[in-house]
Design a protein around this motif. Structure first.
Motif, mmCIF file in Angstrom:
data_model
loop_
_atom_site.group_PDB
_atom_site.id
_atom_site.type_symbol
_atom_site.label_atom_id
_atom_site.label_comp_id
_atom_site.label_asym_id
_atom_site.label_seq_id
_atom_site.Cartn_x
_atom_site.Cartn_y
_atom_site.Cartn_z
ATOM 1 N N LEU A 1 0.833 -1.201 0.000
ATOM 2 C CA LEU A 1 0.000 0.000 0.000
ATOM 3 C C LEU A 1 0.871 1.256 0.000
ATOM 4 N N ALA A 2 1.894 1.299 0.829
ATOM 5 C CA ALA A 2 2.759 2.473 0.895
ATOM 6 C C ALA A 2 3.466 2.719 -0.443
ATOM 7 N N ASP A 3 3.906 1.655 -1.093
ATOM 8 C CA ASP A 3 4.563 1.794 -2.400
ATOM 9 C C ASP A 3 3.598 2.356 -3.436
ATOM 10 N N THR A 4 2.350 1.921 -3.379
ATOM 11 C CA THR A 4 1.342 2.424 -4.320
ATOM 12 C C THR A 4 1.084 3.905 -4.094
ATOM 13 N N VAL A 5 0.966 4.297 -2.843
ATOM 14 C CA VAL A 5 0.803 5.716 -2.506
ATOM 15 C C VAL A 5 2.000 6.521 -3.007
ATOM 16 N N SER A 6 3.196 5.992 -2.801
ATOM 17 C CA SER A 6 4.418 6.705 -3.172
ATOM 18 C C SER A 6 4.479 7.000 -4.665
ATOM 19 N N ARG A 7 3.944 6.110 -5.465
ATOM 20 C CA ARG A 7 3.989 6.307 -6.920
ATOM 21 C C ARG A 7 3.108 7.461 -7.383
ATOM 22 N N LEU A 8 2.205 7.920 -6.533
ATOM 23 C CA LEU A 8 1.351 9.053 -6.885
ATOM 24 C C LEU A 8 2.037 10.397 -6.620
ATOM 25 N N TRP A 9 3.143 10.379 -5.876
ATOM 26 C CA TRP A 9 3.838 11.627 -5.563
ATOM 27 C C TRP A 9 4.718 12.037 -6.749
ATOM 28 N N PRO A 10 4.836 13.344 -7.037
ATOM 29 C CA PRO A 10 5.686 13.773 -8.161
ATOM 30 C C PRO A 10 7.115 13.263 -8.016
ATOM 31 N N SER A 11 7.683 12.809 -9.120
ATOM 32 C CA SER A 11 9.013 12.209 -9.105
ATOM 33 C C SER A 11 10.066 13.185 -8.584
ATOM 34 N N ASN A 12 10.916 12.685 -7.719
ATOM 35 C CA ASN A 12 12.078 13.421 -7.209
ATOM 36 C C ASN A 12 11.702 14.671 -6.408
ATOM 37 N N GLN A 13 10.484 14.719 -5.887
ATOM 38 C CA GLN A 13 10.055 15.852 -5.081
ATOM 39 C C GLN A 13 9.954 15.448 -3.611
ATOM 40 N N GLN A 14 10.331 16.375 -2.747
ATOM 41 C CA GLN A 14 10.338 16.121 -1.309
ATOM 42 C C GLN A 14 9.021 16.585 -0.676
ATOM 43 N N ASN A 15 9.028 16.807 0.634
ATOM 44 C CA ASN A 15 7.864 17.284 1.398
ATOM 45 C C ASN A 15 6.659 16.359 1.242
ATOM 46 N N ARG A 16 6.920 15.073 1.250
ATOM 47 C CA ARG A 16 5.861 14.092 1.054
ATOM 48 C C ARG A 16 4.883 14.091 2.231
ATOM 49 N N TYR A 17 3.607 14.067 1.886
ATOM 50 C CA TYR A 17 2.565 14.117 2.919
ATOM 51 C C TYR A 17 1.397 13.247 2.468
ATOM 52 N N VAL A 18 0.975 12.334 3.347
ATOM 53 C CA VAL A 18 -0.187 11.493 3.076
ATOM 54 C C VAL A 18 -1.218 11.728 4.166
ATOM 55 N N ILE A 19 -2.466 11.944 3.752
ATOM 56 C CA ILE A 19 -3.572 12.146 4.687
ATOM 57 C C ILE A 19 -4.436 10.892 4.685
ATOM 58 N N CYS A 20 -4.540 10.251 5.825
ATOM 59 C CA CYS A 20 -5.379 9.065 5.971
ATOM 60 C C CYS A 20 -6.770 9.523 6.387
ATOM 61 N N THR A 21 -7.750 9.218 5.555
ATOM 62 C CA THR A 21 -9.096 9.708 5.793
ATOM 63 C C THR A 21 -10.090 8.589 5.500
ATOM 64 N N GLY A 22 -11.373 8.914 5.495
ATOM 65 C CA GLY A 22 -12.361 7.876 5.276
ATOM 66 C C GLY A 22 -13.703 8.469 4.881
ATOM 67 N N GLY A 23 -14.793 7.832 5.344
ATOM 68 C CA GLY A 23 -14.879 6.810 6.373
ATOM 69 C C GLY A 23 -14.091 7.157 7.648
ATOM 70 N N GLU A 24 -13.736 6.094 8.343
ATOM 71 C CA GLU A 24 -12.955 6.235 9.565
ATOM 72 C C GLU A 24 -11.643 5.467 9.419
ATOM 73 N N PRO A 25 -10.535 6.180 9.182
ATOM 74 C CA PRO A 25 -9.255 5.504 8.941
ATOM 75 C C PRO A 25 -8.720 4.739 10.140
ATOM 76 N N ALA A 26 -9.109 5.120 11.354
ATOM 77 C CA ALA A 26 -8.588 4.433 12.536
ATOM 78 C C ALA A 26 -9.056 2.985 12.625
ATOM 79 N N LEU A 27 -10.045 2.602 11.833
ATOM 80 C CA LEU A 27 -10.455 1.198 11.775
ATOM 81 C C LEU A 27 -9.383 0.327 11.146
ATOM 82 N N GLN A 28 -8.507 0.925 10.321
ATOM 83 C CA GLN A 28 -7.513 0.131 9.593
ATOM 84 C C GLN A 28 -6.075 0.604 9.778
#
Length: 216
Positions: free
Chosen positions: A69-96
Motif C-alpha cells: 500500500l505504501a509503495d502504491t501511494v508513493s507512486r502518486l507523488w511527483p518524481s524526485n520531489q520532497q515534502n511528502r505528505y499522506v492524509i489518511c481519511t475515510g470513512g474512519e481511517p482508525a479502523l484500519q
C-alpha cells in the motif's frame, strides 16, 4: 489486508494545512454510518457527503500488506520531489490504520496525517492528528493538533469538547443534510459559524476551499 476506497494527489482544501499538496488515502468503512442511504436516518453521523463504501474509487483496491500500500501511494507523488505528505481519511481511517503502515510510510519519507472522528485509539507515529467529532459519539482522542467541528450539530456543540487539548480549533459549516434529509441553507450554517467564532475567538472558521475552487 487494507481496503481502500480511493487515493489521489491534490491540495488540502481545509484546516491548518490548506493549500498543501498531499496524497489523500481514503479507507473504506466507518463506525458511525454504514454509508448506505437507507441507514442514514439511524446513523450517529447523518450528514456525511463522502462515498466510502467498497474499493471501486480512483486507485482503490485491497492491498495485502503495508509495504504494498505504501509503495502504491508513493507512486502518486511527483518524481524526485520532497515534502511528502499522506492524509489518511475515510470513512474512519482508525479502523484500519496501524503502526506497520505508518512505519512503511515513514520509510518512504512521508509525513502522516489523519482525519478521524476520534472515537477509536490511534497508533503512535502520526505526525498530524485532526479530530472531527460527530453527533453523540464518544470521543476518546483527547489530544490533537487540530479540532475540526462541523457546525451546527445539536448533539455536538463546541462546549462539549473543552476537554480536548487541540493546537487549533475550527468550525466547518454543516453541509446541506439535516437529520431528516431535508435540504438546509449552507449560507445559514456558514453564518452560524461566523457568529460563533466572533463570539468565541478560540474558534476559527474553516471553509472547504477545494469545493469553492472545484479542485478534486
Amino acid at each position: 489486508m487494507y481496503s481502500i476506497k480511493e487515493m489521489f494527489y491534490s491540495l488540502q482544501g481545509e484546516g491548518a494545512h490548506t493549500g498543501r499538496p498531499a496524497i489523500f488515502l481514503r479507507f473504506s468503512g466507518c463506525n458511525l454510518w454504514s454509508g448506505l442511504e437507507k441507514h442514514r436516518r439511524e446513523a450517529i453521523c447523518q450528514f456525511c457527503d463522502t462515498d466510502f463504501i467498497g474499493t471501486d474509487g480512483q486507485n482503490g483496491g485491497k492491498f495485502k500488506d503495508a509495504t504494498t500500500l505504501a509503495d502504491t501511494v508513493s507512486r502518486l507523488w511527483p518524481s524526485n520531489q520532497q515534502n511528502r505528505y499522506v492524509i489518511c481519511t475515510g470513512g474512519e481511517p482508525a479502523l484500519q490504520l496501524d503502526t506497520e503502515l505508518i512505519l512503511a510510510f515513514k520509510d518512504l519519507g512521508f509525513e502522516v496525517g489523519i482525519e478521524t472522528n476520534g472515537t477509536l485509539p490511534l497508533p503512535k507515529g502520526i505526525d498530524w492528528i485532526c479530530v472531527s467529532p460527530k453527533g453523540r459519539s464518544t470521543v476518546v482522542v483527547k489530544q490533537c493538533h487540530e479540532l475540526k467541528l462541523v457546525y451546527p450539530q445539536p448533539d455536538a456543540m463546541p462546549d462539549r469538547f473543552t476537554d480536548i487539548d487541540a493546537g487549533v480549533r475550527y468550525l466547518s459549516p454543516k453541509n446541506p443534510y439535516d437529520s431528516d434529509h431535508l435540504i438546509i441553507s449552507e449560507q445559514s450554517s456558514t453564518r452560524a459559524c461566523i457568529e460563533y467564532c466572533l463570539a468565541h475567538p478560540q474558534w476559527r472558521l474553516c471553509l472547504q476551499t477545494h469545493k469553492i475552487l472545484k479542485i478534486d
